[in-house]
Structure formats: C-alpha cells, structure tokens
Design an enzyme around this catalytic site. Structure first.
Site, PDB file in Angstrom:
ATOM      1  N   MET A  58      97.903   9.966   8.349  1.00 55.54           N
ATOM      2  CA  MET A  58      99.295  10.392   8.111  1.00 55.54           C
ATOM      3  C   MET A  58     100.089  10.448   9.422  1.00 55.54           C
ATOM      4  O   MET A  58     101.188   9.899   9.513  1.00 55.54           O
ATOM      5  CB  MET A  58      99.262  11.768   7.426  1.00 55.54           C
ATOM      6  CG  MET A  58     100.592  12.256   6.973  1.00 55.54           C
ATOM      7  SD  MET A  58     100.486  13.617   5.790  1.00 55.54           S
ATOM      8  CE  MET A  58      99.386  14.782   6.571  1.00 55.54           C
ATOM      9  N   ASP A  83      85.778   3.292  15.690  1.00 57.02           N
ATOM     10  CA  ASP A  83      85.122   4.501  15.186  1.00 57.02           C
ATOM     11  C   ASP A  83      84.897   5.420  16.384  1.00 57.02           C
ATOM     12  O   ASP A  83      84.081   5.121  17.263  1.00 57.02           O
ATOM     13  CB  ASP A  83      83.789   4.126  14.521  1.00 57.02           C
ATOM     14  CG  ASP A  83      83.064   5.344  13.964  1.00 57.02           C
ATOM     15  OD1 ASP A  83      83.391   6.493  14.365  1.00 57.02           O
ATOM     16  OD2 ASP A  83      82.159   5.159  13.143  1.00 57.02           O
ATOM     17  N   ASP A 116      96.306  24.786  13.844  1.00 54.59           N
ATOM     18  CA  ASP A 116      96.440  26.244  13.747  1.00 54.59           C
ATOM     19  C   ASP A 116      95.126  26.917  13.353  1.00 54.59           C
ATOM     20  O   ASP A 116      94.946  28.113  13.584  1.00 54.59           O
ATOM     21  CB  ASP A 116      97.516  26.601  12.711  1.00 54.59           C
ATOM     22  CG  ASP A 116      97.252  25.969  11.357  1.00 54.59           C
ATOM     23  OD1 ASP A 116      96.949  24.752  11.324  1.00 54.59           O
ATOM     24  OD2 ASP A 116      97.328  26.674  10.334  1.00 54.59           O
ATOM     25  N   TYR A 129      85.841  23.798   9.970  1.00 52.56           N
ATOM     26  CA  TYR A 129      86.856  22.845  10.463  1.00 52.56           C
ATOM     27  C   TYR A 129      87.494  23.375  11.752  1.00 52.56           C
ATOM     28  O   TYR A 129      87.620  22.647  12.740  1.00 52.56           O
ATOM     29  CB  TYR A 129      87.908  22.638   9.375  1.00 52.56           C
ATOM     30  CG  TYR A 129      89.153  21.895   9.818  1.00 52.56           C
ATOM     31  CD1 TYR A 129      89.125  20.520  10.068  1.00 52.56           C
ATOM     32  CD2 TYR A 129      90.371  22.563   9.984  1.00 52.56           C
ATOM     33  CE1 TYR A 129      90.276  19.841  10.467  1.00 52.56           C
ATOM     34  CE2 TYR A 129      91.516  21.896  10.375  1.00 52.56           C
ATOM     35  CZ  TYR A 129      91.468  20.533  10.612  1.00 52.56           C
ATOM     36  OH  TYR A 129      92.605  19.867  11.005  1.00 52.56           O
ATOM     37  N   TRP A 188     100.230  22.439   8.692  1.00 55.41           N
ATOM     38  CA  TRP A 188     100.964  22.261   7.426  1.00 55.41           C
ATOM     39  C   TRP A 188     101.711  20.918   7.416  1.00 55.41           C
ATOM     40  O   TRP A 188     102.907  20.859   7.112  1.00 55.41           O
ATOM     41  CB  TRP A 188     101.945  23.420   7.205  1.00 55.41           C
ATOM     42  CG  TRP A 188     101.325  24.740   6.896  1.00 55.41           C
ATOM     43  CD1 TRP A 188     100.167  25.258   7.400  1.00 55.41           C
ATOM     44  CD2 TRP A 188     101.844  25.751   6.016  1.00 55.41           C
ATOM     45  NE1 TRP A 188      99.942  26.509   6.899  1.00 55.41           N
ATOM     46  CE2 TRP A 188     100.962  26.844   6.048  1.00 55.41           C
ATOM     47  CE3 TRP A 188     102.980  25.846   5.227  1.00 55.41           C
ATOM     48  CZ2 TRP A 188     101.159  28.009   5.297  1.00 55.41           C
ATOM     49  CZ3 TRP A 188     103.194  27.011   4.489  1.00 55.41           C
ATOM     50  CH2 TRP A 188     102.279  28.072   4.521  1.00 55.41           C
TER      51      TRP A 188
HETATM   52  N1  LIG Z   1      97.123  17.422   7.736  1.00 56.70           N
HETATM   53  C1  LIG Z   1      97.430  18.633   8.214  1.00 56.70           C
HETATM   54  O1  LIG Z   1      98.050  19.477   7.526  1.00 56.70           O
HETATM   55  C2  LIG Z   1      97.022  19.013   9.606  1.00 56.70           C
HETATM   56  C3  LIG Z   1      97.224  20.341  10.010  1.00 56.70           C
HETATM   57  C4  LIG Z   1      96.868  20.702  11.308  1.00 56.70           C
HETATM   58  C5  LIG Z   1      96.351  19.764  12.181  1.00 56.70           C
HETATM   59  N2  LIG Z   1      96.136  18.496  11.748  1.00 56.70           N
HETATM   60  C6  LIG Z   1      95.559  17.542  12.698  1.00 56.70           C
HETATM   61  O2  LIG Z   1      96.469  16.471  12.846  1.00 56.70           O
HETATM   62  C7  LIG Z   1      95.755  15.275  13.148  1.00 56.70           C
HETATM   63  C8  LIG Z   1      96.202  14.179  12.206  1.00 56.70           C
HETATM   64  O3  LIG Z   1      95.908  14.592  10.881  1.00 56.70           O
HETATM   65  P1  LIG Z   1      96.364  13.741   9.628  1.00 56.70           P
HETATM   66  O4  LIG Z   1      96.902  14.708   8.640  1.00 56.70           O
HETATM   67  O5  LIG Z   1      97.146  12.560  10.046  1.00 56.70           O
HETATM   68  O6  LIG Z   1      94.923  13.295   9.106  1.00 56.70           O
HETATM   69  P2  LIG Z   1      94.503  12.109   8.160  1.00 56.70           P
HETATM   70  O7  LIG Z   1      95.680  11.589   7.402  1.00 56.70           O
HETATM   71  O8  LIG Z   1      93.294  12.577   7.422  1.00 56.70           O
HETATM   72  O9  LIG Z   1      94.099  10.989   9.192  1.00 56.70           O
HETATM   73  C9  LIG Z   1      92.936  11.075   9.961  1.00 56.70           C
HETATM   74  C10 LIG Z   1      92.494   9.659  10.214  1.00 56.70           C
HETATM   75  O10 LIG Z   1      91.307   9.717  10.997  1.00 56.70           O
HETATM   76  C11 LIG Z   1      90.464   8.706  10.520  1.00 56.70           C
HETATM   77  N3  LIG Z   1      89.085   8.930  10.903  1.00 56.70           N
HETATM   78  C12 LIG Z   1      88.163   9.756  10.340  1.00 56.70           C
HETATM   79  N4  LIG Z   1      86.985   9.630  10.957  1.00 56.70           N
HETATM   80  C13 LIG Z   1      87.163   8.699  11.934  1.00 56.70           C
HETATM   81  C14 LIG Z   1      86.316   8.113  12.905  1.00 56.70           C
HETATM   82  N5  LIG Z   1      85.018   8.460  12.995  1.00 56.70           N
HETATM   83  N6  LIG Z   1      86.834   7.199  13.743  1.00 56.70           N
HETATM   84  C15 LIG Z   1      88.126   6.840  13.664  1.00 56.70           C
HETATM   85  N7  LIG Z   1      88.967   7.331  12.748  1.00 56.70           N
HETATM   86  C16 LIG Z   1      88.493   8.255  11.901  1.00 56.70           C
HETATM   87  C17 LIG Z   1      90.657   8.725   9.030  1.00 56.70           C
HETATM   88  O11 LIG Z   1      90.189   7.523   8.471  1.00 56.70           O
HETATM   89  P3  LIG Z   1      89.605   7.491   6.956  1.00 56.70           P
HETATM   90  O12 LIG Z   1      90.795   7.738   6.074  1.00 56.70           O
HETATM   91  O13 LIG Z   1      89.020   6.124   6.859  1.00 56.70           O
HETATM   92  O14 LIG Z   1      88.610   8.607   6.881  1.00 56.70           O
HETATM   93  C18 LIG Z   1      92.163   8.894   8.928  1.00 56.70           C
HETATM   94  O15 LIG Z   1      92.829   7.639   8.919  1.00 56.70           O
HETATM   95  C19 LIG Z   1      94.273  15.647  13.059  1.00 56.70           C
HETATM   96  O16 LIG Z   1      93.809  15.924  14.343  1.00 56.70           O
HETATM   97  C20 LIG Z   1      94.263  16.929  12.244  1.00 56.70           C
HETATM   98  O17 LIG Z   1      93.149  17.727  12.554  1.00 56.70           O
HETATM   99  C21 LIG Z   1      96.467  18.099  10.488  1.00 56.70           C
END
Ligand SMILES: NC(=O)c1ccc[n+]([C@@H]2O[C@H](COP(=O)([O-])OP(=O)(O)OC[C@H]3O[C@@H](n4cnc5c(N)ncnc54)[C@H](OP(=O)(O)O)[C@@H]3O)[C@@H](O)[C@H]2O)c1
Length: 303
Positions: A28, A53, A119, A142, A168
């Site tokens: 995302m 990866d 957070d 997590y 969020w």
């Molecule tokens: N979403 C939230 O509300 C939220 C809140 C706080 C912080 N964050 C942080 O914000 C960041 C971005 O989150 P997001 O919401 O964009 O997450 P996301 O949509 O789940 O995207 C994470 C990406 O990482 C990829 N991934 C997983 N394992 C991997 C690996 N071993 N090597 C390379 N890529 C890998 C996933 O691929 P696959 O789809 O193929 O698994 C996915 O494309 C993250 O650090 C997350 O912890 C998110």
C-alpha cells in the site's frame, strides 16, 4: 501544503539524492511512494517481494550493489498483526532481521535507510501523544518485531537511518479499514465499529510526501512520526467514511474492544506527537479529516 519542506533550518544540509530504492513496492505505501517519486522524475527503482526478498541477505546486498541507491526506503513488512502472534519468528525474519541486512548493505555503500515503523511499538496506555523518544514497550508480537527492525536500523546506521513511524494507514491500493468501510457504505450495509481505541487515520500518499520531504531537507537521522494530526476512534473514522460516501451515518454503530476480541492486543491510545519535524523545518501531516477528504476521490476511483 502538506508534506512540503520549508527552507531548511541551520542544522539541515540538503542531501543530493539521485537514486531511490523502494522495497515492498507492491504494498500500500510502497506503491504510492514509488509513484510519487516517479511522477516527479526522480530516479526510483521499486522492487516487489519477487524481485527483492528482504529476508535473503545475499539478495539484499546484490540489489544495493546493483542499483547503488542514495536512499533505500524499506516498505516491505509482515503486516498481518494477528498472524504474528502465532508466527512471531517468521514475522521477525521480515520486520527485524531483514532490516539488519538492509542497514548493513546501506552502511557498506553509503546509502541512507528509511525504515517504516509503527505505533505498535508503544504500549497504548498513554493519555497524551507519544513523543518520538518515548520508551517503546510493544504489547504484541508484531510490535516486538517492528521494534527489532527499528533497533537494527539504528545500530548499523546511527547517523544514516530514519525511523518513520506511521499508523492507521489507508490508500488506494491494498486492503485497509477505510476501503472496507467504503465498500460497506456504498452497499448500504450496517457496521458495528469499536469506539474505544484512539488514533490518527493516515493516507499513504501523505506518508510518501513526508519521506520525500525528509530526505530533500537533509533532515538529521532519527525517529519521525508520519501520522495525520488530530485523533479519532475507528467508529469516528467509519462514520466519516459513511458521510463522505453519502450513506446513512445511522448505519454505523459503536462497540467496544471487549466485544470485538482479536488474537493481538490493540493499543487503546495510538496518538503520536510530531515535534521532531520542526528541526528540519518540515510541516507535519495535517488533520486526519482533511486528509480523508483529499484522499476520497482516489479511494473512490480505486473501488
Ligand atoms: N497498514 C497500516 O495500517 C500500518 C500501520 C502502521 C505501520 N505500518 C507500516 O507501514 C509499512 C507499509 O505497510 P503497508 O500497509 O504498505 O503494508 P502492505 O500493504 O502489507 O505491504 C507490505 C509489502 O511488503 C511485502 N513483503 C512481505 N514480505 C516481504 C519480503 N520478505 N520481502 C519483500 N517484500 C515483502 C508484501 O508483499 P506480499 O503482499 O507479497 O506479502 C507487501 O507488498 C510497513 O512497515 C508497516 O509495518 C502500516
């Protein structure tokens, strides 16, 4: 303008950035950041999990050698919060150990690393916004794995890493609470939503703009909070989505965390402070409701 850099303060020296490498580029945030930089004509390489990866140290080192980025932004993560409770070591491989590989490769090449965090590193018991230097005390698997990632970035790159915590998140791509609520609102479906967890709904495009501004301003290494200003509950957010979608707000009813138990504990209070942005002279992200309104056309178009 949200995310725009004011003229850098005396401590900041603009960093000349010619190359960006984005991991997790199909996620995302990764998609929005890669698109934002690409639209501005930056030299950006966005690599998804198939192409890079991050849990493979050799692959990480080879990618950094090959692309020679000035900045690596790690958007790859294990984000399945509940699954991490039973599979913590697998989550740690992605959220913790892999960050060590990325940071090590950056240290060897002179690149900066932006590590996106969460957070969930905080305990969620506070009553005022968490400062950037508030002690971390994660209550979920997590959160522990994401904290390990922060520590790995700082240890290998004390002067060259940025920990950018967000929360969020919603965006045009991927699954998010806002997209789920939007689909329900457009279907005229009722929904019951928890009203006892407070946080800052944040648009991925705003986080992308903050990361770009951080690097462009030559901001000092350290921890920054890239969340919207203001605060609400999940119930408040769902109500706002229903209102923007033109659905009947009475379809959204409040419930409690107690009535909606999940494997991983959710922080009751996830409001983050934004003072650290003042040092490089960057405006924090604005109010969450304004951001939702700005994001809404893109959210609708992506439904
Ligand atoms: N979403 C939230 O509300 C939220 C809140 C706080 C912080 N964050 C942080 O914000 C960041 C971005 O989150 P997001 O919401 O964009 O997450 P996301 O949509 O789940 O995207 C994470 C990406 O990482 C990829 N991934 C997983 N394992 C991997 C690996 N071993 N090597 C390379 N890529 C890998 C996933 O691929 P696959 O789809 O193929 O698994 C996915 O494309 C993250 O650090 C997350 O912890 C998110």
């Amino acid at each position: 303008m949200v995310g725009a850099a004011r003229p850098p303060g005396p401590a900041a020296a603009a960093r000349v950035v010619t190359g960006w490498l984005i991991t997790g580029a199909d996620g995302m945030l990764g998609r929005d950041l890669t698109a934002l930089l690409g639209a501005e004509g930056a030299e950006v390489v966005g690599l998804n999990r198939a192409a890079l990866d991050v849990t493979d140290a050799e692959v990480v080192a080879a990618a950094v050698r090959r692309h020679r980025p000035d900045v690596v932004v790690n958007c790859a993560a294990w984000t399945a919060v509940d699954d991490a409770e039973a599979r913590e070591d697998e989550a740690l491989a992605v959220n913790g150990r892999a960050v060590g590989y990325l940071a090590g490769a950056c240290a060897g090449s002179g690149a900066a690393l932006v590590q996106v965090s969460t957070d969930y590193v905080f305990d969620g018991h506070a009553e005022k916004p968490y400062a950037e230097d508030h002690p971390a005390a994660p209550r979920s698997a997590y959160g522990r794995t994401k904290l390990a990632g922060e520590q790995a970035a700082r240890a290998a790159l004390p002067d060259g890493s940025y920990v950018v915590r967000t929360a969020w998140l919603y965006g045009a791509h991927g699954s998010s609470f806002v997209r789920t609520m939007l689909a329900r609102a457009r279907a005229g479906s009722p929904v019951s939503v928890v009203d006892d967890q407070r946080g800052q709904p944040t648009w991925t495009a705003d986080v992308a703009a903050q990361i770009r501004a951080l690097i462009a301003a030559g901001a000092p290494a350290g921890t920054y909070h890239a969340t919207s200003s203001g605060e609400t509950t999940w119930f408040g957010l769902a109500s706002a989505v229903y209102a923007l979608a033109g659905a009947d707000p009475a379809l959204v009813t409040p419930t409690t965390s107690e009535a909606y138990q999940r494997p991983a504990p959710r922080p009751a209070y996830s409001v983050l402070g934004h003072d650290r942005w003042l040092s490089p002279g960057i405006e924090p992200i604005g109010d969450w409701g304004d951001a939702l309104g700005r994001a809404f056309p893109a959210m609708l178009a992506a439904q």
